[in-house]
Design a protein around this motif. Structure first.
Motif, mmCIF file in Angstrom:
data_model
loop_
_atom_site.group_PDB
_atom_site.id
_atom_site.type_symbol
_atom_site.label_atom_id
_atom_site.label_comp_id
_atom_site.label_asym_id
_atom_site.label_seq_id
_atom_site.Cartn_x
_atom_site.Cartn_y
_atom_site.Cartn_z
ATOM 1 N N VAL A 1 0.833 -1.204 0.000
ATOM 2 C CA VAL A 1 0.000 0.000 0.000
ATOM 3 C C VAL A 1 0.865 1.251 0.000
ATOM 4 O O VAL A 1 0.548 2.241 -0.677
ATOM 5 C CB VAL A 1 -0.957 -0.005 1.211
ATOM 6 N N GLY A 2 1.972 1.229 0.734
ATOM 7 C CA GLY A 2 2.878 2.372 0.721
ATOM 8 C C GLY A 2 3.401 2.681 -0.666
ATOM 9 O O GLY A 2 3.561 3.853 -1.039
ATOM 10 N N ASP A 3 3.661 1.634 -1.463
ATOM 11 C CA ASP A 3 4.136 1.849 -2.839
ATOM 12 C C ASP A 3 3.085 2.558 -3.690
ATOM 13 O O ASP A 3 3.425 3.325 -4.599
ATOM 14 C CB ASP A 3 4.506 0.514 -3.487
ATOM 15 N N LEU A 4 1.807 2.310 -3.426
ATOM 16 C CA LEU A 4 0.750 2.989 -4.184
ATOM 17 C C LEU A 4 0.821 4.497 -3.988
ATOM 18 O O LEU A 4 0.521 5.271 -4.904
ATOM 19 C CB LEU A 4 -0.626 2.483 -3.754
ATOM 20 N N TRP A 5 1.201 4.931 -2.776
ATOM 21 C CA TRP A 5 1.229 6.372 -2.473
ATOM 22 C C TRP A 5 2.576 7.008 -2.783
ATOM 23 O O TRP A 5 2.731 8.216 -2.589
ATOM 24 C CB TRP A 5 0.890 6.620 -1.011
ATOM 25 N N SER A 6 3.546 6.223 -3.247
ATOM 26 C CA SER A 6 4.874 6.788 -3.516
ATOM 27 C C SER A 6 5.383 6.502 -4.924
ATOM 28 O O SER A 6 6.402 7.072 -5.327
ATOM 29 C CB SER A 6 5.888 6.260 -2.490
ATOM 30 N N VAL A 7 4.711 5.648 -5.681
ATOM 31 C CA VAL A 7 5.122 5.325 -7.055
ATOM 32 C C VAL A 7 3.940 5.597 -7.980
ATOM 33 O O VAL A 7 3.045 4.747 -8.134
ATOM 34 C CB VAL A 7 5.572 3.855 -7.178
ATOM 35 N N PRO A 8 3.869 6.789 -8.601
ATOM 36 C CA PRO A 8 2.696 7.154 -9.410
ATOM 37 C C PRO A 8 2.369 6.156 -10.514
ATOM 38 O O PRO A 8 1.198 5.860 -10.757
ATOM 39 C CB PRO A 8 3.079 8.523 -9.972
#
Length: 721
Positions: free
Chosen positions: A410-417
């Motif tokens: 989930v963190g990657d969703l908010w940091s990798v457009p």
């Protein structure tokens, strides 16, 4: 339990007319029989519980059965000891001449099999709650008791026919129910089982199939219905028992759960799990509110939850090139098609992290099939162990199907457009930018919880493989130990005959190994599945939060309790439309329209506050007046108002709503409007309610805060009265 005095009745002097032996002698005789039976039942239950605790724990299903029995015996014993004669709620007298039926929190039978108390949830007890003058349900009369320290300090009779008078009913101008409404509140919800009303009882006893929506405004008893329905369903519906998943009760916040904590145990039911939505996810305890309303809106959709599936699928692509695998016997070729076949091997619904072991098992099987015919006798476990030493094979699998953590995903969703665009194609470029938080992608908010939950459910446990391998090793070691024991027994069997030789059989040897007793993972208590879920204040749930509950209830059996007019973020559609959109397709409606809690004076002030924003709000009709007008004043009067109330009211509880700087004191709480939802207080003091906010959210907060009052409401403003 205290010994029964001469009489169970301890009526004050002002009620001396109710102490007439013609009115209470039959009850006293019955209570004497109940007291004797309770004493015997407590002794027998204590012996049974001691025996169950001393019994060998066993393993696997046997251990579970023992724990369930210990829980059942302990729960019933605690209830009997806690209440004693107070178990009895009242009695009903039927028109057919049968003896009175006494209704209790639990059923109770004497040594001769005679029913002294019928369980309040049984069909025989239904008229006690549901009979009305319009539909007496075959009753002549109904009596309800008020208990104080194990003695009856008041009782109320209702008669449904002229024959019901007959010198055996004490009539007054106040029913047990109306009398209870005027009682003082405390930090815990009062026991109201004995005063459940007919409209509430009909909802409590409704069937469990599909979703039942209980819609009602403030004071209509929605929470009472939700809690009592939880206990009723566990008693009446065998499909919902603890072995089938049981019942989960979801409340809006922790102060609410603390407030209602005593209710279910008082109903003889300790098996219902209670929680808030936050509790369903480990990150929920520290999650902050979402500061940006637009971000909260974007994360609240079902489409956003569905993006988790694509996010995981991204890490489940088989290698597109073949791989040479060298073994002790021959060189084997693992083609791209072999990889694809192995990646298709996991059973449907297997969590991602747990599926990798199934893929490995399939790769081992594929490679073993490629061995030459004369090499087929290679032991499978040896072949598997040697393949584990092939670093290129193992690393290729791990790159193509990595073990994942929900927080990282989930963190990657908010940091990798680019990752978010791929997983959530419904988002516009501007919305993708709005959701990015590169510097703190794992600074979790309440709006993140449904996504974290979906990811955790889809991924499963990263440690599952480690535990599975440890379990395999334990099983192998246990089998080896059992083989040694069996070998010793066979050597001791001089003639090689007899039953002991049966132990040579591998199938029988395997049955001697109880795999359930070996190391394994402990189940998450709130992971489900549950057979039924009750949701109170359900109007506040987002579509994404509903997915958290649907994951835990495959049967789609729900009780949905709420009020559309108390939704802080608005609720313009119908319940049917909302629930069908989130995934519930069998929806039945029930409505509660009578306000039992809030006095007319308070509702007259609260109704315009909500109608200003929601003209069609379902505002319930109050059944009583307190005679105390709503008071307006200045914020400077706050301490004086509280001091005067505390001095004049030695019992009861007050709440200050809207003043974050106010320090709580004994019998005076301090809450926000949101955390006051679902609670009730004798005195409510609102501080600057005009500052609660604009629009629907502000109007709902004012409406909710006002309607927490059961006796008096004081509104203080910085601008004065």
């Amino acid at each position: 339990m205290n010994p029964l005095p001469t009489s169970a009745f301890d009526l004050p002097e002002r009620l001396s007319g109710k102490a007439d032996p013609a009115l209470i002698a039959d009850d006293d005789r019955h209570f004497a029989e109940i007291a004797a039976t309770l004493e015997q039942a407590i002794a027998e239950l204590s012996d049974q519980l001691d025996a169950a605790l001393r019994a060998p724990g066993g393993a696997g299903q046997a251990a579970m059965d023992r724990d369930i029995e210990v829980h059942r015996l302990g729960g019933r014993l605690r209830t009997l000891r806690r209440y004693g004669l107070d178990l009895c709620l009242g009695r009903i007298v039927a028109a057919d001449g049968q003896p009175p039926v006494y209704v209790g929190r639990l059923g109770l039978t004497d040594g001769d099999g005679r029913r002294l108390l019928v369980d309040w949830r049984s069909p025989a007890a239904e008229p006690f709650f549901a009979a009305t003058h319009a539909d007496p349900m075959g009753l002549l009369s109904r009596r309800r008791y008020r208990w104080t320290r194990s003695r009856i300090t008041d009782y109320w009779d209702e008669v449904f026919t002229a024959e019901g008078l007959a010198g055996h009913a004490a009539l007054d101008d106040q029913s047990a129910f109306i009398a209870s409404l005027g009682g003082n509140r405390s930090a815990r919800m009062r026991d109201v089982l004995g005063t459940i009303q007919a409209d509430q009882d009909a909802v409590i006893r409704a069937g469990s199939r599909g979703a039942l929506v209980v819609d009602g405004g403030p004071g209509t008893g929605k929470t009472v219905v939700a809690l009592h329905r939880s206990a009723y369903l566990l008693y009446s519906d065998p499909r919902l028992g603890h072995r089938r998943g049981g019942v989960l009760f979801v409340g809006p916040h922790q102060p609410y759960l603390a407030y209602v904590a005593d209710v279910l145990p008082s109903l003889g039911e300790e098996g219902v799990r209670t929680c808030t939505v936050r509790d369903l996810v480990p990150e929920g305890a520290a999650a902050a509110p979402e500061a940006d309303p637009e971000v909260a809106r974007l994360k609240s959709s079902v489409d956003m939850v569905k993006a988790i599936e694509k996010a995981v699928r991204f890490y489940e692509e088989p290698p597109t090139e073949g791989l040479a695998v060298t073994t002790h016997w021959s060189d084997l070729w693992l083609s791209a098609q072999d990889w694809a076949d192995a990646f298709d091997a996991p059973d449907p619904g297997t969590p991602h992290n747990e599926a990798r072991e199934q893929i490995w098992d399939e790769l081992v099987a594929i490679l073993m099939d490629k061995l030459d015919r004369d090499e087929k006798e290679v032991p499978l476990e040896l072949f598997r162990r040697l393949l584990r030493q092939d670093r290129e094979l193992v690393e290729t699998l791990h790159r193509a199907w990595p073990l994942l953590d929900a927080t990282d995903l989930v963190g990657d969703l908010w940091s990798v457009p680019a990752y978010l665009r791929m997983c959530a194609p419904h988002l516009t470029p501007e919305e993708v930018r709005t959701l990015q938080r590169k510097h703190a992608p794992q600074a979790w908010t309440i709006s993140d919880l449904p996504l974290l939950d979906a990811a955790r459910q889809r991924l499963g446990d990263r440690e599952a493989t480690v535990r599975r391998n440890r379990h395999r090793a334990s099983v192998a070691a246990e089998r080896a130990r059992m083989a040694d024991v069996i070998g010793d027994l066979l050597q001791a069997d001089d003639d090689g005959e007899g039953a002991v030789t049966m132990l040579r059989g591998r199938d029988l040897q395997d049955t001697l190994v109880d795999e359930a007793a070996l190391p394994g993972a402990e189940a998450e208590p709130l992971a489900g599945p549950f057979a039924h879920i009750v949701v109170d204040e359900a109007q506040e749930l987002t579509d994404a939060e509903w997915q958290m509950l649907l994951l835990r209830c495959p049967s789609r059996s729900f009780t949905v309790v709420g009020d559309r007019a108390q939704a802080r973020h608005g609720f313009t559609e119908s319940w049917q439309e909302r629930l069908e959109r989130v995934g519930l397709d069998r929806v039945t409606m029930a409505s509660l329209s009578i306000n039992y809690r809030t006095p007319e004076e308070v509702m007259a002030e609260a109704e315009p506050a909500i109608r200003a924003a929601l003209p069609d709000a379902n505002v319930p009709t109050s059944v009583r007046s307190s005679g105390i007008p709503v008071r307006h004043g200045s914020v400077a009067e706050l301490e004086a108002v509280l001091d005067a109330w505390l001095a004049g009211h030695p019992e009861g509880i007050a709440c200050v709503i809207g003043d974050p700087g106010f320090r709580e004191r004994p019998r005076v709480r301090s809450l926000t409007p949101e955390l006051a939802k679902g609670l009730e207080f004798d005195l409510v003091v609102l501080v600057d309610p005009e500052a609660f906010g604009e629009g629907v959210a502000g109007a709902v907060d004012r409406y909710v805060a006002m309607t927490r009052a059961t006796q008096r409401l004081v509104i203080l403003s910085s601008r004065g009265a």
